[in-house]
Design a protein around this motif. Sequence first.
Motif, PDB file in Angstrom:
ATOM      1  N   ASP A  73       0.680  -1.021  -0.065  1.00  0.00           N
ATOM      2  CA  ASP A  73       0.086  -0.022  -0.044  1.00  0.00           C
ATOM      3  C   ASP A  73       0.905   1.153   0.024  1.00  0.00           C
ATOM      4  O   ASP A  73       0.575   2.381  -0.135  1.00  0.00           O
ATOM      5  N   ASN A  74       2.153   0.891   0.468  1.00  0.00           N
ATOM      6  CA  ASN A  74       2.916   2.255   0.314  1.00  0.00           C
ATOM      7  C   ASN A  74       4.254   2.359  -0.348  1.00  0.00           C
ATOM      8  O   ASN A  74       5.189   3.070   0.136  1.00  0.00           O
ATOM      9  N   GLN A  75       4.311   1.801  -1.518  1.00  0.00           N
ATOM     10  CA  GLN A  75       5.543   1.476  -2.005  1.00  0.00           C
ATOM     11  C   GLN A  75       5.886   2.827  -2.712  1.00  0.00           C
ATOM     12  O   GLN A  75       7.160   3.189  -3.069  1.00  0.00           O
ATOM     13  N   GLY A  76       5.075   3.897  -2.715  1.00  0.00           N
ATOM     14  CA  GLY A  76       5.614   5.230  -3.201  1.00  0.00           C
ATOM     15  C   GLY A  76       6.126   6.099  -2.268  1.00  0.00           C
ATOM     16  O   GLY A  76       6.516   7.182  -2.804  1.00  0.00           O
ATOM     17  N   ASP A  77       6.293   5.510  -1.043  1.00  0.00           N
ATOM     18  CA  ASP A  77       6.866   6.452   0.302  1.00  0.00           C
ATOM     19  C   ASP A  77       7.882   5.506   0.769  1.00  0.00           C
ATOM     20  O   ASP A  77       7.719   4.849   1.466  1.00  0.00           O
ATOM     21  N   LEU A  78       9.064   5.688   0.306  1.00  0.00           N
ATOM     22  CA  LEU A  78      10.376   5.071   0.575  1.00  0.00           C
ATOM     23  C   LEU A  78      10.388   5.285   2.250  1.00  0.00           C
ATOM     24  O   LEU A  78      10.930   4.228   2.805  1.00  0.00           O
ATOM     25  N   HIS A  79      10.401   6.370   2.563  1.00  0.00           N
ATOM     26  CA  HIS A  79      10.495   6.572   4.077  1.00  0.00           C
ATOM     27  C   HIS A  79       9.781   5.739   5.011  1.00  0.00           C
ATOM     28  O   HIS A  79      10.060   5.048   5.705  1.00  0.00           O
ATOM     29  N   LEU A  80       8.261   5.670   4.348  1.00  0.00           N
ATOM     30  CA  LEU A  80       7.403   4.922   5.198  1.00  0.00           C
ATOM     31  C   LEU A  80       7.767   3.530   5.109  1.00  0.00           C
ATOM     32  O   LEU A  80       7.634   2.625   6.013  1.00  0.00           O
ATOM     33  N   PRO A  90       5.193   0.633  13.459  1.00  0.00           N
ATOM     34  CA  PRO A  90       4.569  -0.601  13.697  1.00  0.00           C
ATOM     35  C   PRO A  90       3.485  -0.766  12.649  1.00  0.00           C
ATOM     36  O   PRO A  90       3.094   0.078  12.040  1.00  0.00           O
ATOM     37  N   VAL A  91       2.815  -2.210  12.370  1.00  0.00           N
ATOM     38  CA  VAL A  91       1.784  -2.391  11.601  1.00  0.00           C
ATOM     39  C   VAL A  91       0.696  -3.030  12.283  1.00  0.00           C
ATOM     40  O   VAL A  91       0.769  -4.012  13.122  1.00  0.00           O
ATOM     41  N   GLU A  92      -0.285  -2.539  11.962  1.00  0.00           N
ATOM     42  CA  GLU A  92      -1.717  -3.028  12.621  1.00  0.00           C
ATOM     43  C   GLU A  92      -2.036  -4.308  11.779  1.00  0.00           C
ATOM     44  O   GLU A  92      -1.580  -4.523  10.695  1.00  0.00           O
ATOM     45  N   ARG A  93      -2.837  -5.129  12.259  1.00  0.00           N
ATOM     46  CA  ARG A  93      -3.069  -6.586  11.624  1.00  0.00           C
ATOM     47  C   ARG A  93      -3.757  -6.319  10.423  1.00  0.00           C
ATOM     48  O   ARG A  93      -3.775  -7.234   9.525  1.00  0.00           O
ATOM     49  N   ARG A  96      -2.291  -1.944   7.503  1.00  0.00           N
ATOM     50  CA  ARG A  96      -2.012  -0.513   7.368  1.00  0.00           C
ATOM     51  C   ARG A  96      -0.846  -0.108   8.553  1.00  0.00           C
ATOM     52  O   ARG A  96      -0.700  -0.593   9.502  1.00  0.00           O
ATOM     53  N   PRO A  97      -0.148   1.116   8.211  1.00  0.00           N
ATOM     54  CA  PRO A  97       1.026   1.512   9.258  1.00  0.00           C
ATOM     55  C   PRO A  97       0.031   1.760  10.567  1.00  0.00           C
ATOM     56  O   PRO A  97      -1.001   2.518  10.459  1.00  0.00           O
TER      57      PRO A  97
END
Length: 226
Positions: A73-80, A90-93, A96-97
């Motif tokens: 879901d977040n490959q466009g945001d390298l920092h994330l 951390p990551v929720e089940r 999502r971040p």
Amino acid sequence: MRISELSRRSGVSIPTIKYYLRDGLLPPGRATAANQAAYDEEHVRRLRLIRSLIGVRGLSVSATKDVLAAVDDNQGDLHLLLGLVLGALPVERSGRPSRSGPEEGSERDAEPVAERDAGGAVDDVAALTAEMGWQTSPNPPAAQVISETLATMRALGVDYDWRSLVPYAELADRTAQLDLDQLQDAGDPLQQAERALLLTVLLEPALLALRRLAQEHHSALRFRND
């Protein structure tokens, strides 16, 4: 490429690849026959990242699946993306971040640090990050480790606060810059994520060993009786 070539290229056995396909960690290949599929470089990169998350970072398959869902879901945001694979974020089940608490597979428990902190160590960490001008997510797992360490030291009677950590934080800041400099030629985000994970996790024991060697050297210079 066929699954045998995918196994050879990624270093992951065919039975394990099939398990990852069934469990949804790895997307299916392009069907070429009733029981055959073709795979590409994206599958190779993803398998290498999975192998690093499980074999190097030590996550469970379930936690790895959650991290991968967030990565997708977040490959466009390298920092994330880097924060997700390194455990800084951390990551929720749901995949999502999450902005607080460690992900499944972490050794930290879910009890808020502030409830365990007997010496204001949480405030110390906030003061330290403010002094360094660091931008971090709220309550990252690394900050929990620092605050609990400071609280334990105080409970043992050691007079140690955030000011004592500033020189170490400055060294850590330069080390982090060196880490990220090595991602310049890593390619696409999945390759950068894998490389960052390997550099972080695999280098940590070597960095600690370098500290021990340096301590021995300077101890000899200062205290050895020749």
